[in-house]
Scaffold this motif. Structure first.
Motif, mmCIF file in Angstrom:
data_model
loop_
_atom_site.group_PDB
_atom_site.id
_atom_site.type_symbol
_atom_site.label_atom_id
_atom_site.label_comp_id
_atom_site.label_asym_id
_atom_site.label_seq_id
_atom_site.Cartn_x
_atom_site.Cartn_y
_atom_site.Cartn_z
ATOM 1 N N UNK A 1 0.811 -1.070 0.052
ATOM 2 C CA UNK A 1 -0.001 0.005 0.008
ATOM 3 C C UNK A 1 0.753 1.307 -0.048
ATOM 4 N N UNK A 2 2.006 1.199 0.859
ATOM 5 C CA UNK A 2 2.898 2.435 0.893
ATOM 6 C C UNK A 2 3.375 2.638 -0.625
ATOM 7 N N UNK A 3 4.078 1.716 -1.145
ATOM 8 C CA UNK A 3 4.478 1.806 -2.448
ATOM 9 C C UNK A 3 3.490 2.192 -3.490
ATOM 10 N N UNK A 4 2.341 1.555 -3.302
ATOM 11 C CA UNK A 4 1.117 2.148 -4.388
ATOM 12 C C UNK A 4 0.875 3.503 -4.245
ATOM 13 N N UNK A 5 0.805 3.852 -2.890
ATOM 14 C CA UNK A 5 0.371 5.406 -2.792
ATOM 15 C C UNK A 5 1.444 6.201 -3.058
ATOM 16 N N UNK A 6 2.691 6.068 -2.919
ATOM 17 C CA UNK A 6 3.909 7.070 -3.119
ATOM 18 C C UNK A 6 3.748 7.052 -4.637
ATOM 19 N N UNK A 7 3.750 5.862 -5.332
ATOM 20 C CA UNK A 7 3.630 5.801 -6.852
ATOM 21 C C UNK A 7 2.742 6.621 -7.360
ATOM 22 N N UNK A 8 1.401 6.569 -6.998
ATOM 23 C CA UNK A 8 0.343 7.478 -7.380
ATOM 24 C C UNK A 8 0.738 8.943 -7.250
ATOM 25 N N UNK A 9 1.007 9.586 -6.028
ATOM 26 C CA UNK A 9 1.053 10.891 -5.809
ATOM 27 C C UNK A 9 2.081 11.567 -6.240
ATOM 28 N N UNK A 10 3.604 10.760 -5.940
ATOM 29 C CA UNK A 10 4.594 11.410 -6.515
ATOM 30 C C UNK A 10 4.910 11.187 -7.831
#
Length: 386
Positions: free
Chosen positions: A144-153
């Motif tokens: 989830x962390x990697x997915x979120x950072x990939x989305x927003x950043x």
């Protein structure tokens, strides 16, 4: 050369036209797009003359509704940050739905005014939608962390100067390993969640400086001393492990209920700089709860406190910028926070502009602090965190 912002209504496109017309270009072009719109006598002009920057958080609601708010930000700032719109509960409210409109509008506004852009915040124990909080566990947390950072950043890759990768992680009083604050991320992943967050940002947007943003480090108290010790020890460990952290964010929420020990603060900043990190003041404002109701007296005390704080901070060559947490008194978060409200019910006078966007004594104190600061430009060559 900067351009002025005093043109009449017929000389500039409307704010809505600027945002609509600039959005597509904002998402696919380098940043910033044009010369800055700040005034020659602005806070940013005074800061930039010394190799610094001044900026503000942007509240999307008045930006959309009040053209005078946007003009004030354009007049004073060379740097902006979306106050809320890039946090997870705003940008990813449901598992299958992202909501980037507010972040995109902030980016378009910054580009239209030639301003740099910060990002807040990637990993925090707050601003989590319920669906995500339920999935921050040992089985799903890292993905989830990697997915979120990939989305927003990933969406803003190449347009964000620095990201608050982790926010408010210091909590010696919680009794957790390494003095880390209680957090669903800590519960799910252990202390390694810090390393994962910074490494994820580097993978997604290697040009953005990764920053640890922290509160309650500025003033004098035994409990603040313990927090400073935790920060220095944790930073040392992160650097030794090769974590790609480039900057440290001192929030700069200073409050009149505590004293300022200039020597201790100066030493703390010096120790962070000695590790090779740059420093940002990310959320500056002055909580005036302990000051009298009389506006003239209160404004004078706020200005004096801010000036003493900024004189110490701006003496440190590793400091890059000062960002206030919004720019106008009516928008300060202090009035909405139950712990920060004044007992007499009066609104706090915490920021450099008043309710009519006029410059306050705090604005003048900040301008003088920038004007009197040492020149930071030579230090940029020696800092790896810029």
């Amino acid at each position: 050369m900067t351009r002025q912002t005093h043109a009449g209504p017929g000389d500039r496109p409307s704010r809505r036209a600027v945002l609509a017309g600039g959005l597509a270009a904002s998402l696919c072009a380098p940043f910033p797009a044009q010369a800055g719109s700040w005034a020659a006598d602005s806070l940013h002009a005074a800061a930039s003359a010394k190799g610094l920057a001044y900026g503000s958080a942007v509240n999307i609601t008045p930006l959309r509704r009040d053209p005078a708010y946007g003009r004030a930000l354009a007049r004073e700032c060379g740097l902006v940050v979306a106050e809320n719109e890039m946090k997870m509960n705003y940008a990813w409210p449901e598992p299958g739905r992202q909501a980037f409109a507010g972040g995109d509008e902030t980016l378009a506004f910054a580009r239209a005014n030639g301003q740099r852009l910060r990002g807040t915040t990637l990993i925090w124990h707050e601003a989590l939608p319920d669906w995500a909080r339920a999935r921050i566990n040992r089985r799903e947390g890292e993905a989830l962390m990697r997915r979120w950072i990939g989305l927003i950043a990933g969406r803003y890759r190449g347009r964000i100067e620095s990201w608050d990768v982790v926010n408010e992680i210091c909590g010696p009083e919680d009794g957790r390993e390494g003095g880390l604050r209680n957090s669903p991320w800590l519960d799910a992943l252990g202390p390694r969640y810090l390393d994962l967050a910074f490494e994820s940002l580097r993978e997604v947007d290697p040009g953005a400086a990764g920053l640890w943003n922290e509160n309650d480090l500025e003033l004098s108290a035994d409990w603040i001393n313990r927090r400073r010790a935790m920060v220095l020890k944790t930073l040392g460990g992160m650097i030794a492990r090769g974590v790609p952290i480039r900057r440290f964010g001192l929030q700069g929420h200073i409050y009149s209920t505590h004293a300022l020990d200039e020597a201790r603060l100066r030493g703390f900043l010096r120790e962070i700089a000695a590790m090779g990190l740059s420093i940002e003041i990310t959320e500056f404002d002055v909580d005036d709860r302990a000051y009298p109701a009389d506006v003239a007296v209160r404004d004078r005390k706020v200005a004096d406190f801010a000036r003493r704080f900024l004189d110490v901070v701006l003496d440190e060559p590793a400091v890059l910028n000062v960002t206030t947490w919004d720019i106008t008194n009516p928008n300060t978060w202090l009035n909405a926070n139950l712990q920060r409200r004044r007992k007499d019910g009066l609104p706090q006078r915490a920021l450099p502009l008043d309710e009519a966007y006029r410059r306050t004594p705090l604005w003048r104190a900040m301008h003088k602090a920038f004007t009197d600061a040492p020149d930071h430009r030579a230090a940029r060559v020696r800092l790896r965190g810029v």
